[in-house]
Design a protein around this motif. Structure first.
Motif, mmCIF file in Angstrom:
data_model
loop_
_atom_site.group_PDB
_atom_site.id
_atom_site.type_symbol
_atom_site.label_atom_id
_atom_site.label_comp_id
_atom_site.label_asym_id
_atom_site.label_seq_id
_atom_site.Cartn_x
_atom_site.Cartn_y
_atom_site.Cartn_z
ATOM 1 N N GLU A 147 -0.172 13.923 0.177
ATOM 2 C CA GLU A 147 -1.505 13.284 0.241
ATOM 3 C C GLU A 147 -1.441 11.985 1.054
ATOM 4 O O GLU A 147 -2.306 11.730 1.899
ATOM 5 C CB GLU A 147 -1.985 13.003 -1.189
ATOM 6 N N ILE A 148 -0.405 11.190 0.794
ATOM 7 C CA ILE A 148 -0.282 9.913 1.512
ATOM 8 C C ILE A 148 -0.078 10.179 3.004
ATOM 9 O O ILE A 148 -0.660 9.514 3.863
ATOM 10 C CB ILE A 148 0.879 9.058 0.937
ATOM 11 N N GLU A 149 0.740 11.204 3.294
ATOM 12 C CA GLU A 149 1.013 11.497 4.699
ATOM 13 C C GLU A 149 -0.259 11.962 5.424
ATOM 14 O O GLU A 149 -0.559 11.480 6.517
ATOM 15 C CB GLU A 149 2.110 12.555 4.814
ATOM 16 N N THR A 150 -1.011 12.872 4.791
ATOM 17 C CA THR A 150 -2.237 13.376 5.441
ATOM 18 C C THR A 150 -3.192 12.221 5.726
ATOM 19 O O THR A 150 -3.745 12.099 6.821
ATOM 20 C CB THR A 150 -2.949 14.385 4.507
ATOM 21 N N ARG A 151 -3.375 11.368 4.717
ATOM 22 C CA ARG A 151 -4.320 10.251 4.902
ATOM 23 C C ARG A 151 -3.803 9.258 5.947
ATOM 24 O O ARG A 151 -4.562 8.756 6.775
ATOM 25 C CB ARG A 151 -4.546 9.539 3.562
ATOM 26 N N SER A 152 -2.496 8.976 5.897
ATOM 27 C CA SER A 152 -1.942 7.993 6.836
ATOM 28 C C SER A 152 -2.006 8.509 8.269
ATOM 29 O O SER A 152 -2.255 7.746 9.206
ATOM 30 C CB SER A 152 -0.496 7.654 6.474
ATOM 31 N N ARG A 153 -1.778 9.832 8.425
ATOM 32 C CA ARG A 153 -1.833 10.429 9.778
ATOM 33 C C ARG A 153 -3.206 10.219 10.411
ATOM 34 O O ARG A 153 -3.324 10.081 11.624
ATOM 35 C CB ARG A 153 -1.514 11.923 9.740
ATOM 36 N N LYS A 154 -4.244 10.226 9.566
ATOM 37 C CA LYS A 154 -5.598 10.017 10.085
ATOM 38 C C LYS A 154 -5.714 8.615 10.714
ATOM 39 O O LYS A 154 -6.500 8.404 11.625
ATOM 40 C CB LYS A 154 -6.602 10.199 8.933
ATOM 41 N N ILE A 155 -4.916 7.692 10.221
ATOM 42 C CA ILE A 155 -4.934 6.341 10.788
ATOM 43 C C ILE A 155 -3.985 6.274 11.994
ATOM 44 O O ILE A 155 -4.357 5.844 13.073
ATOM 45 C CB ILE A 155 -4.502 5.314 9.725
ATOM 46 N N TRP A 156 -2.755 6.745 11.790
ATOM 47 C CA TRP A 156 -1.725 6.582 12.829
ATOM 48 C C TRP A 156 -1.979 7.421 14.068
ATOM 49 O O TRP A 156 -1.695 6.981 15.179
ATOM 50 C CB TRP A 156 -0.357 6.966 12.270
ATOM 51 N N ASP A 157 -2.459 8.674 13.880
ATOM 52 C CA ASP A 157 -2.570 9.594 15.029
ATOM 53 C C ASP A 157 -3.947 9.544 15.676
ATOM 54 O O ASP A 157 -4.319 10.459 16.397
ATOM 55 C CB ASP A 157 -2.273 11.044 14.581
ATOM 56 N N TYR A 158 -4.691 8.526 15.411
ATOM 57 C CA TYR A 158 -6.057 8.425 15.932
ATOM 58 C C TYR A 158 -6.038 8.316 17.452
ATOM 59 O O TYR A 158 -5.210 7.581 18.017
ATOM 60 C CB TYR A 158 -6.715 7.185 15.316
ATOM 61 N N ASP A 159 -6.961 9.020 18.082
ATOM 62 C CA ASP A 159 -7.027 9.003 19.546
ATOM 63 C C ASP A 159 -7.970 7.870 20.000
ATOM 64 O O ASP A 159 -9.185 8.034 20.056
ATOM 65 C CB ASP A 159 -7.539 10.374 20.028
#
Ligand SMILES: Cc1cc2nc3c(=O)[nH]c(=O)nc-3n(C[C@H](O)[C@H](O)[C@H](O)COP(=O)(O)OP(=O)(O)OC[C@H]3O[C@@H](n4cnc5c(N)ncnc54)[C@H](O)[C@@H]3O)c2cc1C
Length: 181
Positions: A147-159
């Motif tokens: 869950e933390i990874e999915t949510r964090s990816r939304k921040i980190w991998d933002y285009d």
């Protein structure tokens, strides 16, 4: 936002923690600060811009600190604001400066509203997740990690480039609309 309290107030809350943590607390000064955490989850703004005035950063979407990304949202806001203002003011053609700025700030608000307010609510969830109070993850470490990874990816991998392209497109659209009125 902060309140000075006796150190003894925090000792019961940590009584079940590992000895090294309890020892650390013993070494703190007798007076410590209790921090209040506020966010805007219950009161999301329906726009960040009105006429030639806009809110950016925490003033627009203050978040709890559990994503560690509230500051980043403000930086993304600033990037959009400067790029739409630059676009609008270099391409005024027939509009007043005030109309161009208004169109640019509306474009900023449109592009930034959803993501920055998602952060506010997700950050609240993250606080619950860390404390095993989030029902979908409970105390299951694998579910928590995912869950933390999915949510964090939304921040980190933002285009970011895509965000700027959207903002410029929206700004152009609004400049045209203002020109037609
Ligand atoms: C405990 C904690 C941990 C955090 N950790 C992270 C992290 O790891 N990563 C991250 O990205 N973000 C983090 N954040 C969030 C981040 O600190 C904020 O999102 C960021 O500081 C907001 O910046 P801002 O410029 O929008 O607002 P602020 O930093 O609040 O700046 C507003 C400024 O305006 C000034 N001001 C207010 N009223 C007036 C006035 N009338 N006239 C003149 N000046 C005025 C204030 O004094 C202040 O200096 C954390 C926040 C907290 C509380």
């Amino acid at each position: 936002m902060t309140l000075e309290v006796e150190k003894s107030e925090m000792i019961p809350a940590l009584s079940q923690w590992a000895p090294c943590i309890r020892e650390l607390v013993e070494r703190l000064p007798e007076k410590v600060f209790k921090w209040a955490i506020f966010d805007m989850a219950e009161h999301p703004a329906n726009t960040f811009a009105h006429g030639r005035v806009a809110l950016v950063g925490d003033a627009a979407h203050a978040s709890s600190p559990f994503h560690g990304a509230g500051g980043c949202m403000g930086v993304e806001d600033a990037l959009v604001v400067v790029s739409v203002l630059e676009k609008a003011l270099s391409n005024i053609s027939g509009l007043s400066k005030a109309e161009a700025v208004t169109a640019a700030l509306q474009a900023y608000s449109t592009v930034r509203l959803e993501r920055s307010q998602w952060l506010v609510s997700s950050s609240r969830d993250m606080g619950e997740i860390y404390q095993w109070r989030y029902s979908a993850t409970g105390s299951d470490p694998m579910k928590i990690k995912a869950e933390i990874e999915t949510r964090s990816r939304k921040i980190w991998d933002y285009d970011v480039d895509q965000m700027l392209a959207e903002a410029e497109g929206e700004c152009e659209r609004r400049l045209k609309l203002s020109g037609q009125q």
